[in-house]
Enzyme design. Sequence first.
Site, PDB file in Angstrom:
ATOM      1  N   GLY A 139       7.134  -1.420   5.846  1.00  5.38           N
ATOM      2  CA  GLY A 139       8.504  -1.899   5.834  1.00  5.38           C
ATOM      3  C   GLY A 139       9.513  -0.976   6.483  1.00  5.38           C
ATOM      4  O   GLY A 139       9.233   0.165   6.816  1.00  5.38           O
ATOM      5  N   GLU A 140      10.705  -1.520   6.665  1.00  7.47           N
ATOM      6  CA  GLU A 140      11.823  -0.777   7.257  1.00  7.47           C
ATOM      7  C   GLU A 140      12.821  -0.477   6.125  1.00  7.47           C
ATOM      8  O   GLU A 140      13.547  -1.370   5.680  1.00  7.47           O
ATOM      9  CB  GLU A 140      12.450  -1.627   8.369  1.00  7.47           C
ATOM     10  CG  GLU A 140      13.789  -1.148   8.885  1.00  7.47           C
ATOM     11  CD  GLU A 140      13.834   0.336   9.248  1.00  7.47           C
ATOM     12  OE1 GLU A 140      12.969   0.825   9.999  1.00  7.47           O
ATOM     13  OE2 GLU A 140      14.765   1.029   8.757  1.00  7.47           O
ATOM     14  N   CYS A 154       7.049  -6.378   7.260  1.00  6.40           N
ATOM     15  CA  CYS A 154       8.206  -5.833   7.980  1.00  6.40           C
ATOM     16  C   CYS A 154       8.652  -6.853   9.024  1.00  6.40           C
ATOM     17  O   CYS A 154       7.817  -7.491   9.670  1.00  6.40           O
ATOM     18  CB  CYS A 154       7.844  -4.516   8.676  1.00  6.40           C
ATOM     19  SG  CYS A 154       9.256  -3.739   9.501  1.00  6.40           S
ATOM     20  N   SER A 163      12.002   6.709  14.363  1.00  7.43           N
ATOM     21  CA  SER A 163      10.866   6.374  15.217  1.00  7.43           C
ATOM     22  C   SER A 163      11.412   6.014  16.583  1.00  7.43           C
ATOM     23  O   SER A 163      11.829   4.886  16.819  1.00  7.43           O
ATOM     24  CB  SER A 163      10.080   5.211  14.613  1.00  7.43           C
ATOM     25  OG  SER A 163       9.667   5.567  13.312  1.00  7.43           O
ATOM     26  N   GLU A 200       0.826  -1.204   0.000  1.00  5.20           N
ATOM     27  CA  GLU A 200       0.000   0.000   0.000  1.00  5.20           C
ATOM     28  C   GLU A 200       0.863   1.258   0.000  1.00  5.20           C
ATOM     29  O   GLU A 200       1.983   1.251   0.509  1.00  5.20           O
ATOM     30  CB  GLU A 200      -0.909   0.001   1.229  1.00  5.20           C
ATOM     31  CG  GLU A 200      -1.990  -1.048   1.112  1.00  5.20           C
ATOM     32  CD  GLU A 200      -2.908  -1.084   2.329  1.00  5.20           C
ATOM     33  OE1 GLU A 200      -4.118  -1.054   2.150  1.00  5.20           O
ATOM     34  OE2 GLU A 200      -2.387  -1.129   3.463  1.00  5.20           O
ATOM     35  N   ASN A 251      -2.735   5.401  16.349  1.00  4.13           N
ATOM     36  CA  ASN A 251      -3.940   5.070  15.582  1.00  4.13           C
ATOM     37  C   ASN A 251      -4.376   3.655  15.939  1.00  4.13           C
ATOM     38  O   ASN A 251      -3.658   2.700  15.644  1.00  4.13           O
ATOM     39  CB  ASN A 251      -3.644   5.157  14.085  1.00  4.13           C
ATOM     40  CG  ASN A 251      -3.307   6.568  13.672  1.00  4.13           C
ATOM     41  OD1 ASN A 251      -4.060   7.491  13.937  1.00  4.13           O
ATOM     42  ND2 ASN A 251      -2.151   6.742  13.054  1.00  4.13           N
ATOM     43  N   CYS A 277       3.694   8.697   0.356  1.00  8.27           N
ATOM     44  CA  CYS A 277       4.273   7.807   1.359  1.00  8.27           C
ATOM     45  C   CYS A 277       4.496   6.450   0.687  1.00  8.27           C
ATOM     46  O   CYS A 277       3.550   5.789   0.276  1.00  8.27           O
ATOM     47  CB  CYS A 277       3.308   7.719   2.542  1.00  8.27           C
ATOM     48  SG  CYS A 277       3.853   6.632   3.851  1.00  8.27           S
ATOM     49  N   ASN A 287       9.956   6.731  19.935  1.00  6.90           N
ATOM     50  CA  ASN A 287       8.818   6.107  20.633  1.00  6.90           C
ATOM     51  C   ASN A 287       9.007   5.771  22.111  1.00  6.90           C
ATOM     52  O   ASN A 287       8.067   5.281  22.753  1.00  6.90           O
ATOM     53  CB  ASN A 287       8.342   4.835  19.903  1.00  6.90           C
ATOM     54  CG  ASN A 287       7.827   5.148  18.502  1.00  6.90           C
ATOM     55  OD1 ASN A 287       7.443   6.283  18.223  1.00  6.90           O
ATOM     56  ND2 ASN A 287       7.805   4.150  17.627  1.00  6.90           N
ATOM     57  N   CYS A 316      -0.442   6.368   9.813  1.00  6.44           N
ATOM     58  CA  CYS A 316       0.800   5.722  10.213  1.00  6.44           C
ATOM     59  C   CYS A 316       0.553   4.359  10.826  1.00  6.44           C
ATOM     60  O   CYS A 316      -0.263   4.219  11.723  1.00  6.44           O
ATOM     61  CB  CYS A 316       1.494   6.537  11.298  1.00  6.44           C
ATOM     62  SG  CYS A 316       2.267   7.994  10.691  1.00  6.44           S
ATOM     63  N   CYS A 353       7.690  -4.350  15.733  1.00  5.21           N
ATOM     64  CA  CYS A 353       7.236  -3.366  16.730  1.00  5.21           C
ATOM     65  C   CYS A 353       5.803  -3.750  17.135  1.00  5.21           C
ATOM     66  O   CYS A 353       4.954  -3.965  16.267  1.00  5.21           O
ATOM     67  CB  CYS A 353       7.285  -1.958  16.153  1.00  5.21           C
ATOM     68  SG  CYS A 353       8.920  -1.536  15.516  1.00  5.21           S
ATOM     69  N   CYS A 358       2.456  -1.971  15.821  1.00  7.62           N
ATOM     70  CA  CYS A 358       2.334  -1.652  14.396  1.00  7.62           C
ATOM     71  C   CYS A 358       1.639  -2.767  13.618  1.00  7.62           C
ATOM     72  O   CYS A 358       2.037  -3.925  13.695  1.00  7.62           O
ATOM     73  CB  CYS A 358       3.727  -1.400  13.829  1.00  7.62           C
ATOM     74  SG  CYS A 358       3.757  -1.129  12.048  1.00  7.62           S
TER      75      CYS A 358
END
Length: 353
Positions: free
Chosen positions: A170-171, A121, A224, A101, A300, A114, A226, A343, A125, A128
């Site tokens: 993904g990273e 990934c 990131s 996506e 989110n 984006c 966090n 996100c 995390c 996510c």
Amino acid sequence: MGQAGILRQVALKNLRDMTYQEMLADVNALGEKPYRASQVYSWVFHRGATDISEMTDVSKTLRSKLSGIFYIGGVNVENVRTSSDGTIKFLSRLEDGLTIESVLIPEAGRLTLCVSTQAGCAMGCVFCLTGSGGLDRNLTMAEMAGQVFAAKLLIKPDERITNAVLMGMGEPLANYDNVSRFLSTLVDPAGFGLSHNKVTVSTAGLVPGIRRLGQETKVNLAVSLNAVDDATRERIMPINRRWPIEALMRAMREFCAHGKRHVTIEYVLLKNVNDSPREAMQLAALLKGLPCKVNLIPFNEFDSSRFQSATPERVSLFHKILMDAGQAVFVRSSKGVDILAACGQLRGEKSVL
Ligand code: SAH
Ligand code: SF4
């Protein structure tokens, strides 16, 4: 994909998967003049040719020679959703059937794409959605470029993509080589022609990748973070075991030293996990002296998420503490929440489209 498609893929090279240098080497090997490589490169990335036959200023003989070696392959957009705030999310199917996506975010005076850099990934995390399904595979340069071409077809003729963030699925730094090849065409005036300072790579904190990105490119970095202490960060971002906060901070300082750049710190606010006033103060102390801005992202929520967003009061307080400490800080309003385009909500076909 039919058998013909598979055979084509095996036998031919996708021009969208090649940097200028790689095209130059192949054009040389064909005994052609170097300017032919510039022509082909510009047709592929600047003018967005979808077939070699479109390259009308290349001789017919050379075009037919090229067609025996190369093809131009894209991604197939299968689903497009537009949010009430104008955000557009699209799902693309890759040649091997996997889906990814991408999101187009219109804001005052700019249009940001984006881009996804991996299908899934591996970083795991725990907050996510993309990470919850693990990694399928790295995306190729052609698949990243394909998202740009697909996005261009979704916008109005008078609109232009001004910014790119590698912040989709993904990273990016776990797919460093393909990402850096894609970045080279993203910022090349003969390619997609974005300026370096309009391109941002977001990472969960892969220290060697941050170093390379600092040395080898001029694009921006987002990290990131966090969490402000290793125990909390380890709990929500397993990568912290490999590269703890101190190592990450050092890598960010080094990154900033290359060409006077600054870093964006992403901080997802999770209720009762990392959203206390004490943590806001610790964050301000941690970032002291680092040329950076902080984006606070209210979490989110999604169906299976075991976290909740910090309350609006906590978000405001966190924001205020950082501001009072003199830190540049913004609360990022979530775009496209109603279509799961915000996100950490991208999950390819596995999401509820
Ligand atoms: N892998 C890279 C880029 C993609 S993730 C990275 O981690 O930076 C993009 C951003 O989304 C990260 O800052 C991540 O912390 C954030 N994110 C992930 N899940 C989220 C969620 N559910 N709500 C808000 N932000 C989220
Ligand atoms: Fe991967 Fe980024 Fe999600 Fe972590 S936050 S699982 S690194 S996409």
